[in-house]
Write an enzyme that holds these catalytic residues in place. Structure first.
Site, PDB file in Angstrom:
ATOM      1  N   CYS A   1      31.235  49.648  32.098  1.00  0.00           N
ATOM      2  CA  CYS A   1      31.791  50.606  31.134  1.00  0.00           C
ATOM      3  C   CYS A   1      30.671  51.158  30.256  1.00  0.00           C
ATOM      4  O   CYS A   1      29.752  51.791  30.774  1.00  0.00           O
ATOM      5  CB  CYS A   1      32.916  49.963  30.333  1.00  0.00           C
ATOM      6  SG  CYS A   1      33.920  51.205  29.479  1.00  0.00           S
TER       7      CYS A   1
ATOM      8  N   HIS B   1      36.572  48.957  34.443  1.00  0.00           N
ATOM      9  CA  HIS B   1      36.501  47.530  34.095  1.00  0.00           C
ATOM     10  C   HIS B   1      36.924  46.699  35.308  1.00  0.00           C
ATOM     11  O   HIS B   1      38.118  46.549  35.545  1.00  0.00           O
ATOM     12  CB  HIS B   1      37.428  47.223  32.918  1.00  0.00           C
ATOM     13  CG  HIS B   1      36.910  47.739  31.619  1.00  0.00           C
ATOM     14  ND1 HIS B   1      36.020  47.033  30.843  1.00  0.00           N
ATOM     15  CD2 HIS B   1      37.132  48.901  30.967  1.00  0.00           C
ATOM     16  CE1 HIS B   1      35.722  47.734  29.761  1.00  0.00           C
ATOM     17  NE2 HIS B   1      36.388  48.872  29.811  1.00  0.00           N
TER      18      HIS B   1
ATOM     19  N   GLU C   1      36.938  43.616  35.549  1.00  0.00           N
ATOM     20  CA  GLU C   1      37.662  42.438  35.047  1.00  0.00           C
ATOM     21  C   GLU C   1      39.093  42.773  34.637  1.00  0.00           C
ATOM     22  O   GLU C   1      39.846  41.895  34.243  1.00  0.00           O
ATOM     23  CB  GLU C   1      36.884  41.803  33.886  1.00  0.00           C
ATOM     24  CG  GLU C   1      36.989  42.496  32.529  1.00  0.00           C
ATOM     25  CD  GLU C   1      36.120  43.742  32.361  1.00  0.00           C
ATOM     26  OE1 GLU C   1      35.631  44.286  33.378  1.00  0.00           O
ATOM     27  OE2 GLU C   1      35.943  44.193  31.212  1.00  0.00           O
TER      28      GLU C   1
END
EC number: 4.3.2.10
Lengths: 206, 250
Positions: A79, A179, A181
């Site tokens: 990011c 992202h 994650e």
């Protein structure tokens, strides 16, 4: 051991949780010597470019990250962390970045879409790499600025009024605008892909 | 293009998911983490957890839940219910929330929206608005819908975005629980005055309701609780139907 660079920016712990879940050995650290010795370095980031660069500078990490890149240790920027890899940004005035990938970070042009781009967008492969698993998959984005960079460093892109690079790479330096994650099984797979890249030391793309 | 989001909402009471979720394959019915993992598997695009009691004690429990869910489930998480001040927001974000929804406190202390947005970025500040039509006007209600205010919901939506809200979660109290579709007019009206993502909530009963709210009101996400929890609709079937209707979904 992977180092997640800890420089007081946004929520880095979700990234750590994802690596823990994948059993990738990692630690959050701002310790120079640990970062220099790491098998791979992950640069997270949420927030604004200018503030993030000054936080890295305060911790004397700008030079450290440049050294890491130079000795071909794999780096993954996520990011805002990806945006920091580029030469400069226009966010809140001109700021120099780490200069590890050629390009400028600019505001997403107003094409009548909501800004920030917030949500799941579909990746198209621009060139083959260790991250081919992203082909046609949706990943989760939250950003108002994007990397305006050469197609030769663009691995994948999404359409948001303009083509926005979603994965970028310059040899051992990789960036993901989304992202991983927060991108479900697709995101976890991409983190695994990065781990494999680290293990094999194969930075090729074409 | 961004995919339209399908969002299950889980009501949490003292550490347990309240509305009986009856997935057959759950080991521990009511465990937030296990339910969240199941929804991730089913293809949910995001999860909303609402603390429906939100006493001081429960607020701590919510932080533990967020910690646990975000260690096992890797998708965007929005947490709301009883968020009162900046330290509540900070605790939830630190525990692993991606966004925090503010409802009653946004009305009593609008400055909280700005403070939260400046400190953490507006992408993580969601303002939740509960709306009930009264004498032809959409009025904002607070405290779980129990207290009426004289705020016009459309004007309030515009105001909170100016203050820094990065997303709106709008619940139609008139439609909530009816299962006869979302309040299209309400979302159309709000979409005309704001440029941040809007999540529609209240009224989902069948797959067509989702297609309708996306196509007619162009909202960014649609939220539902019981229809998913009781297995009346599966996320997968909703997505298939929405896709068939020409809407982009993941």
């Amino acid at each position: 051991m992977f180092s997640i660079v800890d420089y007081d920016t946004g929520n880095t712990r979700n990234l750590k949780k994802a690596l823990d879940y994948l059993n990738i050995e990692n630690e959050l650290t701002s310790d120079k010597s640990k970062i220099l010795k790491a098998e791979a370095v992950i640069l997270p980031g949420v927030g604004a470019f200018k503030a993030a660069m000054s936080k890295l500078e305060e911790r004397n990490l700008v030079e450290v990250l440049k050294q890491v890149a130079k000795k071909k240790t794999p780096i993954l920027g996520i990011c805002l962390g990806m945006q920091l890899l580029f030469d400069s940004s226009q966010e809140y005035g001109f700021t120099n970045g780490l200069g590890l990938i050629a390009g400028k970070v600019e505001q997403i042009p107003d094409k009548g879409l909501k800004i920030p781009q917030m949500g799941w967008n579909q990746n198209k492969i621009i060139q083959n790499s260790s991250f081919d698993s992203v082909k046609d998959q949706y990943t989760y984005f939250v950003h108002s600025y994007y990397a305006n960079c050469d197609i030769k460093n663009t691995i994948a892109a999404v359409d948001y009024g303009i083509k926005i690079p979603s994965i970028v790479q310059n040899e051992n330096v990789v960036g993901m605008q989304f992202h991983p994650e927060k991108s479900g099984s697709v995101g976890l797979k991409l983190l695994k892909n990065f781990q494999e890249m680290v293990k094999t030391n194969d930075f090729s793309s074409n | 293009m961004l995919a339209k989001r399908i969002i299950p909402c889980l009501d949490v009471d003292n550490g347990r998911v309240k509305k009986g979720v009856n997935f057959v394959n759950l080991m521990d019915v009511g465990d937030p983490t296990e339910i969240a993992a199941e929804y991730q598997k089913q293809g949910a695009d995001e999860l909303v957890f609402l603390d429906i009691t939100a006493t001081n004690e429960h607020r701590k429990t919510m932080v533990d839940i967020v910690e646990s869910v975000s260690s096992q489930v890797f998708m965007p998480l929005t947490i709301g219910g009883g968020v009162q001040d900046i330290s509540d927001i900070q605790r939830l974000l630190k525990a692993g929330a991606d966004k925090v929804a503010i409802n009653s406190a946004a009305v009593s202390d609008p400055q909280l929206i700005t403070e939260g947005a400046e400190k953490f970025g507006n992408q993580c500040i969601v303002v939740a608005i509960d709306v009930k039509k009264t004498n032809g006007k959409y009025l904002v209600h607070t405290h779980g819908g129990k207290k009426a205010t004289d705020l016009d919901a459309i004007k309030w939506a515009k105001k909170v975005v100016e203050l820094g809200a990065g997303e709106l979660l709008i619940t139609s109290m008139d439609k909530d629980g009816t299962k006869d579709g979302f309040d299209i007019e309400l979302y159309q009206a709000i979409n005309q005055v704001v440029n941040v993502p809007i999540i529609a909530s209240g009224g989902a009963g069948k797959v067509e309701d989702f297609s309708e709210v996306f196509k007619k009101a162009d909202v960014d996400g649609a939220l539902a609780a019981s229809v998913f929890h009781f297995g009346e609709l599966s996320i997968n079937n909703v997505k298939k139907a929405v896709k068939k209707a020409g809407v982009t979904v993941r």
